[in-house]
Design a protein around this motif. Sequence first.
Motif, short mmCIF file in Angstrom:
data_model
loop_
_atom_site.label_atom_id
_atom_site.label_comp_id
_atom_site.label_asym_id
_atom_site.label_seq_id
_atom_site.Cartn_x
_atom_site.Cartn_y
_atom_site.Cartn_z
N PHE A 11 0.82 -1.36 -0.26
CA PHE A 11 0.15 -0.09 0.51
C PHE A 11 0.71 1.51 0.09
N ALA A 12 0.21 2.09 -1.48
CA ALA A 12 1.34 3.43 -1.43
C ALA A 12 0.56 4.31 -1.83
N ASP A 13 1.37 5.62 -2.51
CA ASP A 13 0.79 6.19 -3.16
C ASP A 13 1.57 6.88 -4.40
N MET A 14 2.04 7.45 -5.53
CA MET A 14 2.81 8.13 -6.55
C MET A 14 4.24 8.76 -5.24
N ARG A 15 5.40 8.77 -5.51
CA ARG A 15 6.03 9.47 -5.37
C ARG A 15 6.56 8.93 -3.77
N THR A 16 6.29 8.02 -3.31
CA THR A 16 6.56 7.38 -2.44
C THR A 16 7.21 6.50 -1.65
N GLY A 17 8.04 6.01 -2.80
CA GLY A 17 9.38 5.03 -2.86
C GLY A 17 9.15 4.15 -3.55
N SER A 18 7.98 3.54 -3.79
CA SER A 18 7.45 2.61 -4.63
C SER A 18 8.31 0.90 -4.83
N ASN A 19 8.69 2.13 -6.54
CA ASN A 19 9.01 1.81 -7.91
C ASN A 19 10.77 1.39 -6.96
N LEU A 20 11.97 1.76 -6.33
CA LEU A 20 12.50 0.87 -5.20
C LEU A 20 12.26 0.09 -5.11
N LEU A 21 11.32 0.84 -3.58
CA LEU A 21 10.04 -0.50 -2.61
C LEU A 21 10.72 -2.15 -3.58
N GLU A 22 9.45 -1.86 -4.73
CA GLU A 22 9.46 -3.60 -5.61
C GLU A 22 10.85 -3.59 -5.88
N ASP A 23 12.12 -2.74 -6.65
CA ASP A 23 12.76 -3.59 -6.58
C ASP A 23 13.22 -4.27 -5.74
N TYR A 24 13.90 -4.16 -4.99
CA TYR A 24 14.33 -4.51 -3.32
C TYR A 24 13.31 -5.78 -3.07
N LEU A 25 12.20 -5.41 -3.16
CA LEU A 25 11.41 -6.61 -3.22
C LEU A 25 11.36 -8.09 -4.07
N ASN A 26 11.98 -7.97 -5.27
CA ASN A 26 12.02 -8.34 -6.62
C ASN A 26 13.70 -9.19 -5.97
N LYS A 102 0.45 -7.83 4.43
CA LYS A 102 -0.02 -5.71 4.17
C LYS A 102 1.51 -5.25 4.90
N ILE A 103 2.57 -4.44 3.86
CA ILE A 103 3.28 -3.91 3.31
C ILE A 103 3.48 -2.75 3.78
N ILE A 104 3.54 -1.61 4.04
CA ILE A 104 2.71 0.06 4.53
C ILE A 104 4.11 0.93 4.59
N LEU A 105 3.24 1.12 2.94
CA LEU A 105 5.01 2.75 2.86
C LEU A 105 4.48 3.81 2.76
N THR A 106 5.29 4.94 3.62
CA THR A 106 5.23 5.72 3.40
C THR A 106 5.58 7.14 3.21
N ARG A 107 5.78 8.40 3.32
CA ARG A 107 6.87 9.45 3.04
C ARG A 107 6.04 10.70 3.55
N ASN A 108 6.86 11.37 4.08
CA ASN A 108 6.49 12.93 4.23
C ASN A 108 5.32 13.38 2.95
N PRO A 109 4.32 13.73 3.18
CA PRO A 109 3.23 14.29 2.50
C PRO A 109 3.92 15.92 1.45
N ILE A 110 4.61 16.65 2.82
CA ILE A 110 5.30 17.64 1.57
C ILE A 110 6.14 17.23 0.39
N ASP A 111 7.31 16.04 0.98
CA ASP A 111 8.01 15.56 -0.17
C ASP A 111 7.38 15.16 -1.05
N SER A 112 6.52 14.18 -0.15
CA SER A 112 5.55 13.38 -2.32
C SER A 112 5.08 14.57 -3.27
N TYR A 113 5.15 15.08 -2.52
CA TYR A 113 3.73 15.93 -2.87
C TYR A 113 5.00 16.94 -3.92
N ILE A 114 5.57 17.67 -3.86
CA ILE A 114 6.70 18.37 -4.35
C ILE A 114 7.04 17.12 -5.50
#
Length: 479
Positions: A11-26, A102-114
């Motif tokens: 569970f993530a959202d855009m610009r939270t690092g989900s591509n990188l986490l997926e790379d590590y999971l694979n 369930k893996i929950i990925l979060t990021r500071n909202p202002i960082d993900s927004y910018i």
Amino acid sequence: MSGTFDSFVVFADMRTGSNLLEDYLNQIEGVTCHGEAFNPNFIGYPNRSDILGITQQQREDTPERLLATIRQQSDGLGGFRFFHDHDPRVLPAILTDPRCAKIILTRNPIDSYISLKIARATDQWKLTNVKNRKSAQAHFDLHEFERHIGRIQAFQLEIMHALQVTGQSAYYIGYDDLHDIDVLSGLAQWLGISMRPEAFESNLKPQNPQPLSEKVANFDQMTVALRGLDRFDLTRTPNFEPRRGPVVPSYKACAHHPLLYLPIRSGPEKQVEAWMSALDGDGSTLVSKFNQKTLRGWLQDHPGHQRFTVLRHPLARAHAAFCDQILSTGPGSFNMIRNQLIRFHGLDLPDDPSDPAYDLEAHRAAFEGFLAFLRANLNGQTSVRVDAHWASQAACLQGMADFCLPDQLIREEDLCSALPDMARRVGIASPPAVPAAAHPDQSKLEAIYGPGLEKLARDAYPRDYMMFGFADFDAARAA
């Protein structure tokens, strides 16, 4: 495959690092992440035609089929990334399945927004070679950011609530944790797979590593705007009131006209029902005792119908509930609750409300005690049930929303104009006048009213006063 899990979701959202986490999971042996499997715009990844043989069209037709295929046919433990705007049809199945990690990925909202603003400006969503990096500055927009953070918070609360009610736990990981190989090793272990920390590496590069002051064109304006945000939600009104159902059997419909009344108890029900009966004009009894099936039928059989409810001032409504259900000892009153209020909450109630010794001063004191009880009762601090006659009107409306919401919220003081206007909208040229209000104890409330009673009502019903903008009772009455 893990002994505890047979699939997983990030569970993530855009610009939270989900591509990188997926790379590590694979990179974890026996784990396969299939990208954004339920993104409405593509399947898995842009320009991909299928996942494990399931095409995007097949997924659209039956999303559960893809879910089952990922679980059953992946190489090892299969999973995917899921964002707040992905296919909502599969979310309940994901959330209620304890075998889905369930893996929950979060990021500071202002960082993900910018980061999101810059990615949209540059159309660069991944970076593997720093030489190809595109740069841009974002322009901070407060209202846009508030919408961004609101969507994130709503999604996270939905996930958290589902995990709580099903007794599940999740693995929480932050954006900054993606650079901690020990944390990544812990994630692999949580999934049931042993993984050496030094085995994790990725060719994905941070796209905008510079500080926010360099990434935001109006950084000074942003810092001023963010001071006005209540980071800790200090102005939130706590709510411990239990959820309510839609109470469909209490709904009333005209026999010959497409009007449906969704009453809130201790409101002007008799006044409204008398007007609806007069509207039918032939002495027909209102249609009532619906269940959800019969009400669906009524709604389908009456296109263009109008659904409505009536809001009453919280103080007047509490007084009506007190007089009808507690002070009265006649049919329909709550004698057991009355006895509890006398024994455990200090209310001095007469055996007979018409007793001359029970004067206005005694009535004011008893009603003050009832308002104090309501505050404790609605905050879950008493053993007495929160009855529909004094539940907050906000909670009653939320309960209605589980089946259908009213088209109109009419305030009691507007009944005389609002009801005939509504009748004219459904084609009734000359609707009858609304009968006068007939609650016998209204004059008592006017006689004992003062700021102390208003404060007690506001303490008991802070959400109703806030959500519906009620003024003080004397001001509303004067208007």
